[in-house]
Enzyme design. Sequence first.
Site, PDB file in Angstrom:
ATOM      1  N   PHE A   1     -22.234  44.790  55.757  1.00  0.00           N
ATOM      2  CA  PHE A   1     -22.798  44.685  57.104  1.00  0.00           C
ATOM      3  C   PHE A   1     -23.118  46.042  57.702  1.00  0.00           C
ATOM      4  CE2 PHE A   1     -18.375  45.391  58.467  1.00  0.00           C
ATOM      5  CZ  PHE A   1     -18.549  46.184  59.588  1.00  0.00           C
TER       6      PHE A   1
ATOM      7  N   LYS B   1     -29.842  40.993  48.842  1.00  0.00           N
ATOM      8  CA  LYS B   1     -29.011  40.019  49.579  1.00  0.00           C
ATOM      9  C   LYS B   1     -28.212  40.813  50.610  1.00  0.00           C
ATOM     10  CE  LYS B   1     -25.402  38.401  50.104  1.00  0.00           C
ATOM     11  NZ  LYS B   1     -24.736  38.598  51.428  1.00  0.00           N
TER      12      LYS B   1
ATOM     13  N   GLU C   1     -24.536  38.689  55.710  1.00  0.00           N
ATOM     14  CA  GLU C   1     -24.859  37.574  56.610  1.00  0.00           C
ATOM     15  C   GLU C   1     -24.604  37.961  58.057  1.00  0.00           C
ATOM     16  OE1 GLU C   1     -22.532  37.843  54.416  1.00  0.00           O
ATOM     17  OE2 GLU C   1     -20.600  37.096  55.134  1.00  0.00           O
ATOM     18  N   ARG C   2     -23.911  39.117  58.263  1.00  0.00           N
ATOM     19  CA  ARG C   2     -23.597  39.493  59.637  1.00  0.00           C
ATOM     20  C   ARG C   2     -24.705  40.308  60.305  1.00  0.00           C
ATOM     21  NH1 ARG C   2     -17.564  41.555  58.898  1.00  0.00           N
ATOM     22  NH2 ARG C   2     -18.007  41.466  56.692  1.00  0.00           N
TER      23      ARG C   2
ATOM     24  N   SER D   1     -16.524  45.752  50.403  1.00  0.00           N
ATOM     25  CA  SER D   1     -15.090  46.035  50.417  1.00  0.00           C
ATOM     26  C   SER D   1     -14.511  45.992  48.997  1.00  0.00           C
ATOM     27  CB  SER D   1     -14.386  45.009  51.304  1.00  0.00           C
ATOM     28  OG  SER D   1     -14.631  43.723  50.794  1.00  0.00           O
TER      29      SER D   1
ATOM     30  N   CYS E   1     -18.273  53.653  55.568  1.00  0.00           N
ATOM     31  CA  CYS E   1     -17.426  53.926  54.404  1.00  0.00           C
ATOM     32  C   CYS E   1     -17.115  55.405  54.309  1.00  0.00           C
ATOM     33  CB  CYS E   1     -18.105  53.458  53.134  1.00  0.00           C
ATOM     34  SG  CYS E   1     -19.570  54.405  52.780  1.00  0.00           S
TER      35      CYS E   1
ATOM     36  N   GLU F   1      -7.445  49.917  54.423  1.00  0.00           N
ATOM     37  CA  GLU F   1      -8.691  50.352  55.057  1.00  0.00           C
ATOM     38  C   GLU F   1      -8.839  49.569  56.360  1.00  0.00           C
ATOM     39  OE1 GLU F   1     -12.441  49.214  53.198  1.00  0.00           O
ATOM     40  OE2 GLU F   1     -13.416  50.952  54.086  1.00  0.00           O
TER      41      GLU F   1
HETATM   42  P1  NAD Z   1     -17.772  42.668  52.364  1.00  0.00           P
HETATM   43  O1  NAD Z   1     -17.124  43.004  51.060  1.00  0.00           O
HETATM   44  O2  NAD Z   1     -17.143  41.648  53.238  1.00  0.00           O
HETATM   45  O3  NAD Z   1     -19.284  42.160  52.123  1.00  0.00           O
HETATM   46  C1  NAD Z   1     -20.178  42.845  51.284  1.00  0.00           C
HETATM   47  C2  NAD Z   1     -21.156  41.852  50.672  1.00  0.00           C
HETATM   48  O4  NAD Z   1     -20.440  40.911  49.861  1.00  0.00           O
HETATM   49  C3  NAD Z   1     -21.919  41.022  51.706  1.00  0.00           C
HETATM   50  O5  NAD Z   1     -23.263  40.900  51.286  1.00  0.00           O
HETATM   51  C4  NAD Z   1     -21.210  39.680  51.709  1.00  0.00           C
HETATM   52  O6  NAD Z   1     -22.086  38.618  51.951  1.00  0.00           O
HETATM   53  C5  NAD Z   1     -20.655  39.575  50.309  1.00  0.00           C
HETATM   54  N1  NAD Z   1     -19.353  38.891  50.245  1.00  0.00           N
HETATM   55  C6  NAD Z   1     -18.382  38.863  51.202  1.00  0.00           C
HETATM   56  N2  NAD Z   1     -17.303  38.178  50.766  1.00  0.00           N
HETATM   57  C7  NAD Z   1     -17.587  37.778  49.512  1.00  0.00           C
HETATM   58  C8  NAD Z   1     -16.858  37.041  48.525  1.00  0.00           C
HETATM   59  N3  NAD Z   1     -15.628  36.581  48.747  1.00  0.00           N
HETATM   60  N4  NAD Z   1     -17.461  36.810  47.321  1.00  0.00           N
HETATM   61  C9  NAD Z   1     -18.712  37.279  47.074  1.00  0.00           C
HETATM   62  N5  NAD Z   1     -19.437  37.974  47.968  1.00  0.00           N
HETATM   63  C10 NAD Z   1     -18.901  38.228  49.173  1.00  0.00           C
HETATM   64  O7  NAD Z   1     -17.951  44.057  53.130  1.00  0.00           O
HETATM   65  P2  NAD Z   1     -18.386  44.267  54.641  1.00  0.00           P
HETATM   66  O8  NAD Z   1     -17.247  43.909  55.547  1.00  0.00           O
HETATM   67  O9  NAD Z   1     -19.723  43.681  54.892  1.00  0.00           O
HETATM   68  O10 NAD Z   1     -18.582  45.876  54.675  1.00  0.00           O
HETATM   69  C11 NAD Z   1     -17.551  46.779  54.900  1.00  0.00           C
HETATM   70  C12 NAD Z   1     -16.950  47.265  53.599  1.00  0.00           C
HETATM   71  O11 NAD Z   1     -17.954  47.891  52.800  1.00  0.00           O
HETATM   72  C13 NAD Z   1     -15.881  48.322  53.823  1.00  0.00           C
HETATM   73  O12 NAD Z   1     -14.816  48.094  52.922  1.00  0.00           O
HETATM   74  C14 NAD Z   1     -16.596  49.619  53.476  1.00  0.00           C
HETATM   75  O13 NAD Z   1     -15.768  50.686  53.060  1.00  0.00           O
HETATM   76  C15 NAD Z   1     -17.496  49.177  52.377  1.00  0.00           C
HETATM   77  N6  NAD Z   1     -18.618  50.089  52.204  1.00  0.00           N
HETATM   78  C16 NAD Z   1     -18.577  50.925  51.137  1.00  0.00           C
HETATM   79  C17 NAD Z   1     -19.614  51.827  50.941  1.00  0.00           C
HETATM   80  C18 NAD Z   1     -19.568  52.769  49.776  1.00  0.00           C
HETATM   81  O14 NAD Z   1     -20.545  53.443  49.555  1.00  0.00           O
HETATM   82  N7  NAD Z   1     -18.502  52.844  49.031  1.00  0.00           N
HETATM   83  C19 NAD Z   1     -20.691  51.866  51.836  1.00  0.00           C
HETATM   84  C20 NAD Z   1     -20.706  50.989  52.916  1.00  0.00           C
HETATM   85  C21 NAD Z   1     -19.650  50.090  53.083  1.00  0.00           C
END
Ligand code: NAD
Length: 422
Positions: free
Chosen positions: A81, A100, A103-104, A153, A208, A307
């Site tokens: 997101f 993709k 969704e948020r 995440s 991140c 985190e």
């Molecule tokens: P998230 O893991 O909840 O979602 C990321 C993506 O995965 C979304 O498109 C979501 O639809 C999908 N998703 C969510 N739950 C899922 C599941 N159970 N099974 C399959 N797909 C699923 O992450 P978020 O809350 O949207 O973003 C924040 C996280 O992203 C933080 O942990 C942050 O550190 C990380 N992040 C990392 C970087 C990096 O470069 N390392 C960059 C930006 C964000």
Amino acid sequence: MFRFRNLVEEHTDDLARAITLEHGKVLSDAAGEVARGLENIEFACGIAQHLKGSYNEAAATGVNVYTIRQPLGVVAAITPFNFPVMVPLSIAAGNTYILKPSERDPSAALLLGELFHEAGFPKGVLNVVQGDKVAVDRLLEHPTIQAISFVGSTPVAKHVYETGTRNGKRVQALAGAKNHMVVLPDADLDVAADAAVSAAFGSAGERCMAISVLVAVGDVADELIEAVSDRMGKLVIGDGTDAAAEMGPLVTEEHRNRVTNYITQGAADGASVVVDGRNQSFDGNGYFLAPTLIDHVTTDMSIYTDEIFGPVLSVVRTATYEEALQLIQDNRWGNGAAIFTRHGGAARAFQDEVEAGMVGINVPIPVPVGYHSFGGWNDSLFGDTSMYGPDGVRFFTRPKVVTSRWSSLAESSVDLGFPRND
Ligand code: NAD
């Protein structure tokens, strides 16, 4: 790609607005994200240079060996997101692409898709698919998809990496973070305090590369905490679309509650809440939480081990540089790490020793520019390539090595249809 670059630049405000309205981060921050996206498009504009292969002449008599890089086919990106505007490098390398978004905050990706078509790319080259876990799991098992670039995440990144690779796909999964900023006693404290505040609370800590642990070395802690607290009091918090706002709300109510619970748990575990962001009310539409600073945090507290991804900065005090470094080495993540010092030797030692993929020296958010690649170490990245830049080209292409033998003109027995000197 050049046309796409210009269209994205012209629509910076629209894209930034789409991000701000759904994510909450302030407009200037969202526009900064678009600017970083532009750097990546510019890198992709030079794809001819990046796809250049390599060539060995006369590997054996009459034999030349060369490597060319070719696209993978259909690839997909699954994004978090907090980073809804992503990279076109894969397309420049010749793939078709399924994006993709989270969704948020789904809208910026759609707008990007429209600009892409307006730039003249055929329909079907970039495809935006909306959805959550259900859509992700479908992408992970779809046989046509050759590669998946994921950012999100750590638990989901691990799931995506394991499932995708089990299904025979190439996967890079960038994951969570807990970034430390070490402040040595010789650092310029004004510079360090400014940096800590912008890196911890910019985008409400939903980055991140946000700094979430301030490591105060030696006797620097009290003065540093005072300087940071002063600045926190002056931060303008408000609606992200308000030009005066420096920090907006969090993405959802559920996430705000999660962050608040961490603060409460930290206090219960014995840390001291120096600036408390809970229970402040704000005008405006959104899930606001004011910045929080917590001192005397220890490594066994959940506020340190997890985190948080919100506007919470923990202070850990250490006696020495070595102890500060060890904290980072012992942490499961390794996205970014920063050091503030006036000592070149200390900075160089940190750069060489620290277990992190991106290192800042007197820079709190060391996000590399588009022509270097972006990625962490340890539990911050599953896979073996980073995102965008040269690693992005490697990820989205595969090498083909051609070994060719041609007989010399003199050896040829075929009638060439032109005179020869034999
Ligand atoms: P998230 O893991 O909840 O979602 C990321 C993506 O995965 C979304 O498109 C979501 O639809 C999908 N998703 C969510 N739950 C899922 C599941 N159970 N099974 C399959 N797909 C699923 O992450 P978020 O809350 O949207 O973003 C924040 C996280 O992203 C933080 O942990 C942050 O550190 C990380 N992040 C990392 C970087 C990096 O470069 N390392 C960059 C930006 C964000």
